[in-house]
Design a protein around this motif. Structure first.
Motif, short mmCIF file in Angstrom:
data_model
loop_
_atom_site.label_atom_id
_atom_site.label_comp_id
_atom_site.label_asym_id
_atom_site.label_seq_id
_atom_site.Cartn_x
_atom_site.Cartn_y
_atom_site.Cartn_z
N GLU A 1 -9.63 -4.75 -3.67
CA GLU A 1 -9.03 -5.96 -3.13
C GLU A 1 -7.58 -5.72 -2.68
O GLU A 1 -6.63 -6.01 -3.40
N VAL A 2 -7.44 -5.18 -1.49
CA VAL A 2 -6.12 -5.03 -0.88
C VAL A 2 -6.23 -5.44 0.58
O VAL A 2 -7.32 -5.43 1.16
N ASP A 3 -5.10 -5.78 1.16
CA ASP A 3 -5.10 -6.19 2.56
C ASP A 3 -4.88 -5.02 3.50
O ASP A 3 -5.30 -5.04 4.65
N GLN A 4 -4.16 -4.01 2.99
CA GLN A 4 -3.91 -2.82 3.81
C GLN A 4 -4.03 -1.59 2.93
O GLN A 4 -3.69 -1.62 1.76
N VAL B 1 3.86 -5.36 7.86
CA VAL B 1 3.27 -6.12 6.75
C VAL B 1 3.49 -7.61 6.99
O VAL B 1 4.31 -8.01 7.80
N VAL B 2 2.74 -8.39 6.25
CA VAL B 2 2.83 -9.84 6.32
C VAL B 2 3.12 -10.32 4.91
O VAL B 2 2.60 -9.75 3.94
N THR B 3 3.96 -11.33 4.79
CA THR B 3 4.34 -11.85 3.49
C THR B 3 3.10 -12.19 2.64
O THR B 3 2.14 -12.75 3.15
N ASN B 4 3.17 -11.77 1.39
CA ASN B 4 2.13 -12.05 0.39
C ASN B 4 0.85 -11.24 0.56
O ASN B 4 -0.16 -11.56 -0.07
N GLU B 5 0.88 -10.22 1.38
CA GLU B 5 -0.30 -9.36 1.35
C GLU B 5 -0.09 -8.25 0.32
O GLU B 5 1.02 -7.99 -0.13
N ARG B 6 -1.21 -7.67 -0.07
CA ARG B 6 -1.17 -6.56 -1.03
C ARG B 6 -1.50 -5.28 -0.31
O ARG B 6 -2.51 -5.18 0.38
N ILE B 7 -0.63 -4.28 -0.49
CA ILE B 7 -0.80 -3.02 0.22
C ILE B 7 -1.09 -1.92 -0.79
O ILE B 7 -0.42 -1.81 -1.81
N ARG B 8 -2.10 -1.15 -0.51
CA ARG B 8 -2.32 0.07 -1.30
C ARG B 8 -1.63 1.21 -0.58
O ARG B 8 -1.95 1.53 0.56
N LEU B 9 -0.67 1.80 -1.26
CA LEU B 9 0.08 2.92 -0.69
C LEU B 9 -0.37 4.18 -1.39
O LEU B 9 -0.27 4.30 -2.61
#
Ligand code: C2O
Ligand code: CU
Length: 460
Positions: A159-162, A211-219
């Motif tokens: 569950e990540v956005d990016q 990025v967009v505010t409040n998204e979750r990014i997997r780096l």
């Protein structure tokens, strides 16, 4: 090689699964389903588009090479074609794979000669962040740009956005931007290894991650440098580590959003984009003198992704690692790390060009008997005492290990395949030798590896 002339080019489908920052996924494929990757010279705009390009060697002529992506349990099929003037082989760093595919010249395969090819075919048992690179004159071949990312996806999407990977490298460039030809020099070999003067992420000077505010990014952070230990920090954010060296860890908040990566090491972090639209935040590597921005998060204008950030980070699904270890019946071995300039060359220096010793001998991946031989399924405990003035990032092939606590036999709540051991420190590691074959144990500071800090063991 006949297959090559009949290569076909795959259409858009593959691109959709690519990491946004990697537009250049491989497209050539043989009729029998091998992705073709060709080692050849190329050029890269390491210093930005307004400065002259740097001649490099790359998988498919680019740096980083094409990203290979497969689902857990899936098969990786890659035909490696060597168009360089020297031999090579491809090692799949961190993969618990079939020994014949491990890519160590003379130990697990014959080197791939110029204009020859080799078919790699193996199952990927673990989901996570891995990478590939040569194991022939590694100091030079990696440094010139031969590395790429191998991502094994979880069976169910996380569950990540990016999902963004940053391969962090350290180049030694001259005034004109060319790679300094100082390979194999004694100073690098006997000291800290080849440090550079120019840092890149994904072969670029400053990667922008929209990025967009409040998204979750997997780096996915990967240190692909020859020798530089990289403290990496994400400014203005909190970051939760979810995987180390490809393997899921109990999620933990990184202190000051900072993680130290040894060459070869990886860390997957989740970052919640908590700033407002228009904001930017740097991702920085600490060189000891200063922090250098290698990438940054750039907040897009417009509405947030959701009203609030996602809730607490859940652990990634576990991989099928051999957790149960038998410390009583374990094979226990002292593996001292010795040598180097200022280390009086203890245990080393008998051999010209060999400055380092491991386990009491200076070696390489293939000559001489194994450092130890162990029956499949037995637990192995290695005590690696760093008796030198320099840090070493020790890497075990084909297995992930636990790092044992100094006081008892409790271990860190993660797995490693590469562990940083600072000067005068000792690391005790343990793993179940469950993968038959001949495996390397070496320093991932490549100049150290090439100068004697390399050996192998056998699982029978
Ligand atoms: Cu990434 Cu034997 O190494
Ligand atoms: Cu080393």
């Amino acid at each position: 090689m006949a297959m090559l002339s009949r290569r076909r080019f795959l259409a858009a489908g593959i691109a959709a699964t690519a990491i946004p920052l990697f537009g250049r996924t491989a497209t050539a494929q043989t009729p029998d389903g091998f992705r073709v990757i060709t080692l050849r010279p190329g050029e890269a705009l390491l210093r930005g588009g307004d400065r002259p390009a740097t001649p490099i060697w790359g998988y498919d002529g680019v740096v980083p090479g094409p990203t290979i992506r497969v689902r857990r349990g899936g098969e990786v099929k890659v035909r490696v074609v060597n168009r360089l003037a020297q031999p090579t082989a491809v090692h799949w760093h961190g993969l618990r794979l079939d020994n014949r595919m491990d890519g160590v010249p003379h130990l697990t395969q014959a080197p791939i000669a110029p204009d020859a090819s080799f078919d790699y075919r193996f199952t990927a048992p673990d989901a996570g962040t891995f990478w590939y690179h040569p194991h022939w004159h590694a100091g030079e071949q990696l440094d010139r740009g031969l590395y790429g990312l191998l991502i094994v996806d979880e069976e169910r999407p996380v569950e990540v956005d990016q999902d963004v990977a940053l391969l962090l490298d350290d180049w030694r460039l001259d005034q004109s931007g060319r790679i300094h030809e100082s390979f194999g020099n004694m100073h690098d070999a006997a000291m800290a290894g080849r440090y550079g003067n120019h840092l890149t992420a994904n072969g670029l000077s400053n990667v922008e991650i929209p990025v967009v505010t409040n998204e979750r990014i997997r780096l996915r952070l990967v240190n692909v440098a020859n020798a530089r230990v990289m403290p990496v920090r994400i400014a203005g954010h909190t970051a939760t580590a979810v995987a180390i060296d490809g393997q899921p860890a109990e999620p933990f908040l990184l202190d000051r959003a900072r993680v130290v990566l040894t060459p070869g090491g990886r860390c997957d972090v989740f970052v919640d984009a908590a700033l407002a639209s228009g904001a930017t935040a740097d991702i920085l590597v600490d060189t000891g003198r200063q922090e250098v921005a290698v990438a940054r998060l750039v907040y897009a204008a417009g509405a947030p992704k959701r009203a609030a950030p996602l809730g607490p980070v859940r652990a990634l699904p576990p991989n099928p690692l051999p957790e149960r270890m038998d410390f009583i019946g374990a094979l226990k071995l002292d593996v001292p790390l010795e040598g180097g300039m200022m280390g009086m060359m203890r245990g080393a220096g008998m051999d010209p060009g060999r400055f380092w010793a491991i386990g009491g001998r200076t070696g390489d991946a293939h000559s001489g008997p194994p450092l130890f031989s162990v029956k499949r399924g037995r637990t192995v405990m290695l005590t690696m005492k760093n008796d030198t003035r320099f840090p070493h990032g020790m890497h075990v092939h084909g297995h992930h290990f636990r790092v044992l606590d100094a006081l008892d036999d409790g271990w860190k709540p993660w797995w490693n395949d590469t562990v940083l051991i600072l000067a005068d420190r000792t690391a005790r590691i343990a793993f179940v030798a469950d993968n038959p074959g001949k495996w390397m144990l070496h320093c991932h500071m490549l100049e150290h590896q090439d100068a004697g800090m390399a050996t192998w063991f056998e699982v029978t």
